[in-house]
Design an enzyme around this catalytic site. Structure first.
Site, PDB file in Angstrom:
ATOM      1  N   SER A   1       4.993  81.387 -63.636  1.00 18.95           N
ATOM      2  CA  SER A   1       6.248  81.752 -64.320  1.00 18.95           C
ATOM      3  C   SER A   1       6.391  80.988 -65.628  1.00 18.95           C
ATOM      4  O   SER A   1       6.784  81.567 -66.655  1.00 18.95           O
ATOM      5  CB  SER A   1       7.464  81.425 -63.458  1.00 18.95           C
ATOM      6  OG  SER A   1       7.375  82.058 -62.241  1.00 18.95           O
TER       7      SER A   1
ATOM      8  N   SER B   1       0.369  86.883 -55.732  1.00 16.64           N
ATOM      9  CA  SER B   1      -0.660  87.904 -55.451  1.00 16.64           C
ATOM     10  C   SER B   1      -1.916  87.270 -54.859  1.00 16.64           C
ATOM     11  O   SER B   1      -2.963  87.241 -55.503  1.00 16.64           O
ATOM     12  CB  SER B   1      -0.970  88.752 -56.691  1.00 16.64           C
ATOM     13  OG  SER B   1      -1.099  88.005 -57.875  1.00 16.64           O
TER      14      SER B   1
ATOM     15  N   GLY C   1       2.080  77.355 -61.978  1.00 15.31           N
ATOM     16  CA  GLY C   1       2.517  77.512 -63.367  1.00 15.31           C
ATOM     17  C   GLY C   1       2.596  78.943 -63.868  1.00 15.31           C
ATOM     18  O   GLY C   1       2.736  79.175 -65.070  1.00 15.31           O
TER      19      GLY C   1
ATOM     20  N   GLY D   1      -1.917  82.785 -58.784  1.00 15.97           N
ATOM     21  CA  GLY D   1      -2.119  81.364 -58.472  1.00 15.97           C
ATOM     22  C   GLY D   1      -1.140  80.918 -57.408  1.00 15.97           C
ATOM     23  O   GLY D   1      -0.190  81.649 -57.074  1.00 15.97           O
ATOM     24  N   LEU D   2      -1.379  79.739 -56.906  1.00 18.60           N
ATOM     25  CA  LEU D   2      -0.507  79.167 -55.873  1.00 18.60           C
ATOM     26  C   LEU D   2       0.922  79.020 -56.382  1.00 18.60           C
ATOM     27  O   LEU D   2       1.146  78.954 -57.605  1.00 18.60           O
ATOM     28  CB  LEU D   2      -1.019  77.777 -55.482  1.00 18.60           C
ATOM     29  CG  LEU D   2      -2.357  77.705 -54.742  1.00 18.60           C
ATOM     30  CD1 LEU D   2      -2.842  76.250 -54.699  1.00 18.60           C
ATOM     31  CD2 LEU D   2      -2.209  78.259 -53.324  1.00 18.60           C
ATOM     32  N   SER D   3       1.854  78.917 -55.459  1.00 19.71           N
ATOM     33  CA  SER D   3       3.221  78.586 -55.846  1.00 19.71           C
ATOM     34  C   SER D   3       3.192  77.223 -56.542  1.00 19.71           C
ATOM     35  O   SER D   3       2.533  76.302 -56.073  1.00 19.71           O
ATOM     36  CB  SER D   3       4.099  78.520 -54.586  1.00 19.71           C
ATOM     37  OG  SER D   3       5.417  78.190 -54.948  1.00 19.71           O
ATOM     38  N   GLY D   4       3.831  77.126 -57.673  1.00 19.56           N
ATOM     39  CA  GLY D   4       3.851  75.865 -58.414  1.00 19.56           C
ATOM     40  C   GLY D   4       2.662  75.667 -59.337  1.00 19.56           C
ATOM     41  O   GLY D   4       2.558  74.650 -60.019  1.00 19.56           O
TER      42      GLY D   4
END
Ligand code: ADP
Length: 203
Positions: free
Chosen positions: A44, A111, A42, A37-40
């Site tokens: 992590s 990814s 969720g 998914g995009l950075s931010g």
């Protein structure tokens, strides 16, 4: 005294512990839960919250994330297309070994390229790779900006930033799509845990 024949050329057949035996001991199956998914979006947060939940349930888990991979195993890699691809390949190979060791493994990497994710999937056996798409609109991710990266990318300080100046190729057939802009973290974890239970990875 009777002569006891000492065998020569004997081969020691060490009993090899199988993956099924490890699963039997641990009381759960293993798999690689691959967050994308995009950075931010969720990844992590969910990988760690999922690990926390599974740990509380008594399962053996591990999270592979940027910190424990980029600094060590992949410390020699940068962010060129080639290096990003190699980064993903090594993560998938390590994940595969951990799955063989009987662990419920979670990975949290953007990814962004379908081809790289497909290669990771292809390294593992059918059913061992579970793609989880942390799905949130770009403007929501940018609003969250947990690491301040969007701000830097908009200011031109980070070249080839996914979603801004580099594409994100969304999965078309992820096993699980979690709409993190519509659910809170515990609800999102519930969704993944339910999947793992339905498919028999955990009890
Ligand atoms: P990523 O790893 O994808 O870059 P992070 O997990 O670092 O993203 O950040 C996601 C942010 O979104 C966190 O501040 C988290 O608290 C928030 N958030 C809100 N709702 C959710 C949700 N349902 N799942 C995951 N994160 C969420």
């Amino acid at each position: 005294m009777a002569e006891t024949k000492k065998s020569t050329n004997t081969v020691w057949h060490a009993h090899t512990i199988t993956r099924d035996e490890r699963a039997e001991l641990k009381k759960h199956k293993s798999c690689l839960v691959w967050f994308t998914g995009l950075s931010g979006s969720g990844k992590s947060t969910l990988a760690n919250a999922l690990e926390d939940r599974l740990y509380q349930m008594g399962y053996h888990t591990y999270v592979l994330d940027g910190d424990n991979v980029r600094h060590g195993l992949n410390g020699d890699l940068g962010f060129s297309d080639e290096d990003r691809t190699e980064n993903i390949r090594r993560i998938a190979e390590v994940g595969k070994l951990m799955v063989d060791a009987g662990i419920l493994v979670m990975t949290a990497f953007i990814s962004p390229f379908k081809e790289d994710r497909q290669k990771a999937r292809d390294l593992l056996a059918e059913g061992d790779f579970i793609e989880v798409y942390a799905c949130a609109e770009l403007d929501v991710c940018e609003e969250r900006d947990p690491k301040g990266l969007y701000k830097k990318a908009r200011a031109g300080e980070i070249p080839e930033f996914t979603g801004i100046s580099s594409p994100y190729e969304a999965p078309e057939a992820a096993e699980i799509v979690v709409h993190t802009d519509q659910k809170d973290v515990p609800q999102s974890v519930d969704q993944i845990v339910e999947y793992l239970q339905q498919k028999g990875y955990i009890g």
